[in-house]
Design a protein around this motif. Structure first.
Motif, PDB file in Angstrom:
ATOM      1  N   ALA A  52      43.536  26.401  50.041  1.00 50.11           N
ATOM      2  CA  ALA A  52      44.707  26.506  49.166  1.00 50.11           C
ATOM      3  C   ALA A  52      45.294  25.131  48.874  1.00 50.11           C
ATOM      4  CB  ALA A  52      45.758  27.408  49.809  1.00 50.11           C
ATOM      5  N   ASP A  53      45.231  24.234  49.859  1.00 49.92           N
ATOM      6  CA  ASP A  53      45.801  22.894  49.680  1.00 49.92           C
ATOM      7  C   ASP A  53      45.085  22.100  48.589  1.00 49.92           C
ATOM      8  OD1 ASP A  53      47.689  23.362  51.604  1.00 49.92           O
ATOM      9  OD2 ASP A  53      46.591  22.360  53.219  1.00 49.92           O
ATOM     10  N   ILE A  54      43.810  22.414  48.350  1.00 45.08           N
ATOM     11  CA  ILE A  54      43.068  21.671  47.325  1.00 45.08           C
ATOM     12  C   ILE A  54      42.887  22.498  46.049  1.00 45.08           C
ATOM     13  CG2 ILE A  54      41.853  20.330  49.082  1.00 45.08           C
ATOM     14  CD1 ILE A  54      39.361  22.020  48.490  1.00 45.08           C
ATOM     15  N   GLY A  55      43.561  23.658  45.989  1.00 45.43           N
ATOM     16  CA  GLY A  55      43.516  24.473  44.782  1.00 45.43           C
ATOM     17  C   GLY A  55      42.262  25.299  44.615  1.00 45.43           C
ATOM     18  N   ALA A  56      41.582  25.626  45.722  1.00 50.03           N
ATOM     19  CA  ALA A  56      40.332  26.391  45.631  1.00 50.03           C
ATOM     20  C   ALA A  56      40.486  27.831  46.085  1.00 50.03           C
ATOM     21  CB  ALA A  56      39.250  25.711  46.468  1.00 50.03           C
ATOM     22  N   HIS A  57      41.672  28.213  46.547  1.00 49.60           N
ATOM     23  CA  HIS A  57      41.850  29.548  47.121  1.00 49.60           C
ATOM     24  C   HIS A  57      41.734  30.658  46.081  1.00 49.60           C
ATOM     25  CE1 HIS A  57      45.701  28.319  45.522  1.00 49.60           C
ATOM     26  NE2 HIS A  57      46.147  29.559  45.589  1.00 49.60           N
ATOM     27  N   GLU A  58      41.990  30.346  44.813  1.00 48.48           N
ATOM     28  CA  GLU A  58      41.914  31.375  43.778  1.00 48.48           C
ATOM     29  C   GLU A  58      40.472  31.760  43.459  1.00 48.48           C
ATOM     30  OE1 GLU A  58      44.034  29.880  40.449  1.00 48.48           O
ATOM     31  OE2 GLU A  58      46.009  29.984  41.418  1.00 48.48           O
ATOM     32  N   LYS A  59      39.530  30.881  43.768  1.00 53.71           N
ATOM     33  CA  LYS A  59      38.128  31.148  43.455  1.00 53.71           C
ATOM     34  C   LYS A  59      37.293  31.461  44.691  1.00 53.71           C
ATOM     35  CE  LYS A  59      38.102  28.277  39.290  1.00 53.71           C
ATOM     36  NZ  LYS A  59      37.437  27.160  38.568  1.00 53.71           N
ATOM     37  N   ILE A  60      37.681  30.937  45.829  1.00 51.03           N
ATOM     38  CA  ILE A  60      36.888  31.119  47.047  1.00 51.03           C
ATOM     39  C   ILE A  60      37.642  32.030  48.007  1.00 51.03           C
ATOM     40  CG2 ILE A  60      35.803  29.976  49.007  1.00 51.03           C
ATOM     41  CD1 ILE A  60      35.523  27.490  47.326  1.00 51.03           C
ATOM     42  N   ARG A  61      37.024  33.136  48.365  1.00 48.12           N
ATOM     43  CA  ARG A  61      37.630  34.088  49.289  1.00 48.12           C
ATOM     44  C   ARG A  61      37.016  33.901  50.670  1.00 48.12           C
ATOM     45  NH1 ARG A  61      36.441  39.400  50.859  1.00 48.12           N
ATOM     46  NH2 ARG A  61      34.613  39.361  49.487  1.00 48.12           N
ATOM     47  N   VAL A  62      37.860  33.900  51.684  1.00 52.97           N
ATOM     48  CA  VAL A  62      37.406  33.700  53.062  1.00 52.97           C
ATOM     49  C   VAL A  62      37.356  35.044  53.770  1.00 52.97           C
ATOM     50  CG1 VAL A  62      37.849  32.551  55.262  1.00 52.97           C
ATOM     51  CG2 VAL A  62      38.413  31.401  53.113  1.00 52.97           C
ATOM     52  N   ALA A  63      36.243  35.329  54.423  1.00 54.44           N
ATOM     53  CA  ALA A  63      36.089  36.574  55.180  1.00 54.44           C
ATOM     54  C   ALA A  63      35.439  36.247  56.517  1.00 54.44           C
ATOM     55  CB  ALA A  63      35.242  37.578  54.403  1.00 54.44           C
ATOM     56  N   THR A  64      35.935  36.864  57.582  1.00 52.15           N
ATOM     57  CA  THR A  64      35.343  36.641  58.903  1.00 52.15           C
ATOM     58  C   THR A  64      34.027  37.396  58.995  1.00 52.15           C
ATOM     59  OG1 THR A  64      36.660  38.480  59.759  1.00 52.15           O
ATOM     60  CG2 THR A  64      37.547  36.261  60.041  1.00 52.15           C
ATOM     61  N   ILE A  65      33.046  36.780  59.633  1.00 57.97           N
ATOM     62  CA  ILE A  65      31.700  37.352  59.658  1.00 57.97           C
ATOM     63  C   ILE A  65      31.638  38.614  60.509  1.00 57.97           C
ATOM     64  CG2 ILE A  65      30.819  36.090  61.659  1.00 57.97           C
ATOM     65  CD1 ILE A  65      28.246  35.608  60.004  1.00 57.97           C
ATOM     66  N   ASN A  66      32.584  38.773  61.454  1.00 55.26           N
ATOM     67  CA  ASN A  66      32.549  39.977  62.288  1.00 55.26           C
ATOM     68  C   ASN A  66      33.014  41.219  61.526  1.00 55.26           C
ATOM     69  OD1 ASN A  66      35.234  39.366  62.077  1.00 55.26           O
ATOM     70  ND2 ASN A  66      35.640  39.258  64.283  1.00 55.26           N
ATOM     71  N   LYS A  67      33.481  41.026  60.304  1.00 51.96           N
ATOM     72  CA  LYS A  67      33.874  42.168  59.482  1.00 51.96           C
ATOM     73  C   LYS A  67      32.692  42.733  58.694  1.00 51.96           C
ATOM     74  CE  LYS A  67      38.201  41.811  60.656  1.00 51.96           C
ATOM     75  NZ  LYS A  67      38.831  42.843  61.534  1.00 51.96           N
ATOM     76  N   PHE A  68      31.582  41.984  58.663  1.00 51.21           N
ATOM     77  CA  PHE A  68      30.409  42.460  57.939  1.00 51.21           C
ATOM     78  C   PHE A  68      29.629  43.451  58.797  1.00 51.21           C
ATOM     79  CE2 PHE A  68      31.204  38.400  55.805  1.00 51.21           C
ATOM     80  CZ  PHE A  68      31.107  38.783  54.477  1.00 51.21           C
ATOM     81  N   LYS A  69      28.902  44.323  58.141  1.00 52.71           N
ATOM     82  CA  LYS A  69      28.048  45.264  58.846  1.00 52.71           C
ATOM     83  C   LYS A  69      26.807  44.538  59.362  1.00 52.71           C
ATOM     84  CE  LYS A  69      29.477  49.026  55.775  1.00 52.71           C
ATOM     85  NZ  LYS A  69      29.021  50.038  54.788  1.00 52.71           N
ATOM     86  N   TYR A  70      26.226  45.069  60.415  1.00 54.26           N
ATOM     87  CA  TYR A  70      25.014  44.482  60.970  1.00 54.26           C
ATOM     88  C   TYR A  70      23.818  44.919  60.132  1.00 54.26           C
ATOM     89  CZ  TYR A  70      27.578  42.910  65.053  1.00 54.26           C
ATOM     90  OH  TYR A  70      28.457  42.266  65.886  1.00 54.26           O
ATOM     91  N   SER A  71      23.724  44.329  58.970  1.00 56.15           N
ATOM     92  CA  SER A  71      22.647  44.622  58.030  1.00 56.15           C
ATOM     93  C   SER A  71      22.524  43.431  57.097  1.00 56.15           C
ATOM     94  CB  SER A  71      22.959  45.900  57.237  1.00 56.15           C
ATOM     95  OG  SER A  71      24.155  45.737  56.490  1.00 56.15           O
ATOM     96  N   PRO A  72      21.462  43.344  56.330  1.00 59.38           N
ATOM     97  CA  PRO A  72      21.344  42.232  55.380  1.00 59.38           C
ATOM     98  C   PRO A  72      22.569  42.151  54.471  1.00 59.38           C
ATOM     99  CG  PRO A  72      19.273  43.407  55.541  1.00 59.38           C
ATOM    100  CD  PRO A  72      20.279  44.215  56.320  1.00 59.38           C
ATOM    101  N   ILE A  73      23.126  40.956  54.333  1.00 59.62           N
ATOM    102  CA  ILE A  73      24.332  40.769  53.531  1.00 59.62           C
ATOM    103  C   ILE A  73      23.979  40.865  52.057  1.00 59.62           C
ATOM    104  CG2 ILE A  73      26.203  39.167  52.961  1.00 59.62           C
ATOM    105  CD1 ILE A  73      25.949  38.021  55.741  1.00 59.62           C
ATOM    106  N   ASP A  74      24.687  41.701  51.359  1.00 58.65           N
ATOM    107  CA  ASP A  74      24.446  41.875  49.936  1.00 58.65           C
ATOM    108  C   ASP A  74      24.888  40.628  49.180  1.00 58.65           C
ATOM    109  OD1 ASP A  74      23.752  43.763  47.664  1.00 58.65           O
ATOM    110  OD2 ASP A  74      25.795  43.185  47.131  1.00 58.65           O
ATOM    111  N   SER A  75      24.229  40.314  48.102  1.00 62.67           N
ATOM    112  CA  SER A  75      24.541  39.110  47.337  1.00 62.67           C
ATOM    113  C   SER A  75      25.942  39.153  46.752  1.00 62.67           C
ATOM    114  CB  SER A  75      23.519  38.923  46.210  1.00 62.67           C
ATOM    115  OG  SER A  75      23.536  40.048  45.339  1.00 62.67           O
ATOM    116  N   LYS A  76      26.501  40.350  46.627  1.00 66.05           N
ATOM    117  CA  LYS A  76      27.840  40.473  46.063  1.00 66.05           C
ATOM    118  C   LYS A  76      28.924  40.248  47.109  1.00 66.05           C
ATOM    119  CE  LYS A  76      26.396  43.801  42.527  1.00 66.05           C
ATOM    120  NZ  LYS A  76      26.613  45.161  41.975  1.00 66.05           N
ATOM    121  N   GLU A  77      28.558  40.264  48.389  1.00 64.44           N
ATOM    122  CA  GLU A  77      29.555  40.112  49.446  1.00 64.44           C
ATOM    123  C   GLU A  77      29.885  38.646  49.658  1.00 64.44           C
ATOM    124  OE1 GLU A  77      29.351  43.522  52.591  1.00 64.44           O
ATOM    125  OE2 GLU A  77      27.382  42.614  52.410  1.00 64.44           O
TER     126      GLU A  77
END
Length: 207
Positions: free
Chosen positions: A182-207
């Motif tokens: 956010a300090d460099i103005g990138a928060h509107e385009k880049i979303r941060v997600a913790t990896i432990n929230k993903f399912k134990y499966s191949p990560i979809d390209s949309k995630e």
């Protein structure tokens, strides 16, 4: 009683100890006379030693740091130093051109922008094994490594590389990563997600 220095003088004189005339204080007269003559000598020697020490001087351990190859960017908010040994090493020439928007470059100091440039420049190189070269950011505390990493991620995002893996010691640092972006103005385009929230499966390209 005698000091070691007085006894040494007695032994070097070659005369029997009892033959030396004694004073009322119990100290041999010859030794007492020599002591009175030279009582100021140690202080003079110390003064001479201090003068020599000042003349020789002590080399500076640290030197003020400013990017030598980068020609743009604002000054860092706090003074930054490096060891005198490192300051004697010339940095490689900059061949990489940043694609970050001007708003972002104005949020980063020249020191942080330099690290972003050298990191991206290193990432363009392929090793003999075919693997892409890495970059080690070894700045000390308070230099702003979080913002620098955010700048590297945002630079890759602008170049079309949309996903990045930011490894931290704790999941609580997710909020620090969001703040740095956010300090460099990138928060509107880049979303941060913790990896432990993903399912134990191949990560979809949309995630």
């Amino acid at each position: 009683s005698f000091t070691a220095q007085q006894l040494n003088k007695l032994l070097q004189s070659g005369q029997p100890y009892l033959s030396l005339p004694m004073t009322d204080s119990g100290v041999p007269g010859a030794v007492l006379q020599d002591t009175l003559k030279t009582k100021d000598a140690p202080e003079q020697a110390v003064e001479d030693e201090e003068v020599d020490y000042e003349e020789i001087g002590v080399a500076d351990t640290f030197a003020a740091y400013w990017p030598s190859k980068l020609k743009f960017g604002r000054a860092h908010p706090d003074p930054v130093v490096e060891t005198a040994t490192l300051s004697s090493v010339e940095l490689p020439n900059i061949t990489y051109e940043l694609a970050l928007p001007q708003k972002t470059t104005e949020c980063l100091s020249a020191l942080q922008l330099e690290a972003v440039v050298y990191a991206c420049q290193a990432h363009e190189q392929l090793l003999p094994t075919g693997e892409r070269a890495g970059f080690l950011l070894g700045d000390g505390a308070g230099v702003g490594k979080g913002r620098t990493i955010a700048g590297i991620i945002f630079e890759n995002y602008v170049k079309g590389r949309k996903r990045a893996l930011w490894v931290s010691v704790s999941s609580d640092l997710k909020f620090d990563a969001e703040r740095d972006l956010a300090d460099i103005g990138a928060h509107e385009k880049i979303r941060v997600a913790t990896i432990n929230k993903f399912k134990y499966s191949p990560i979809d390209s949309k995630e």
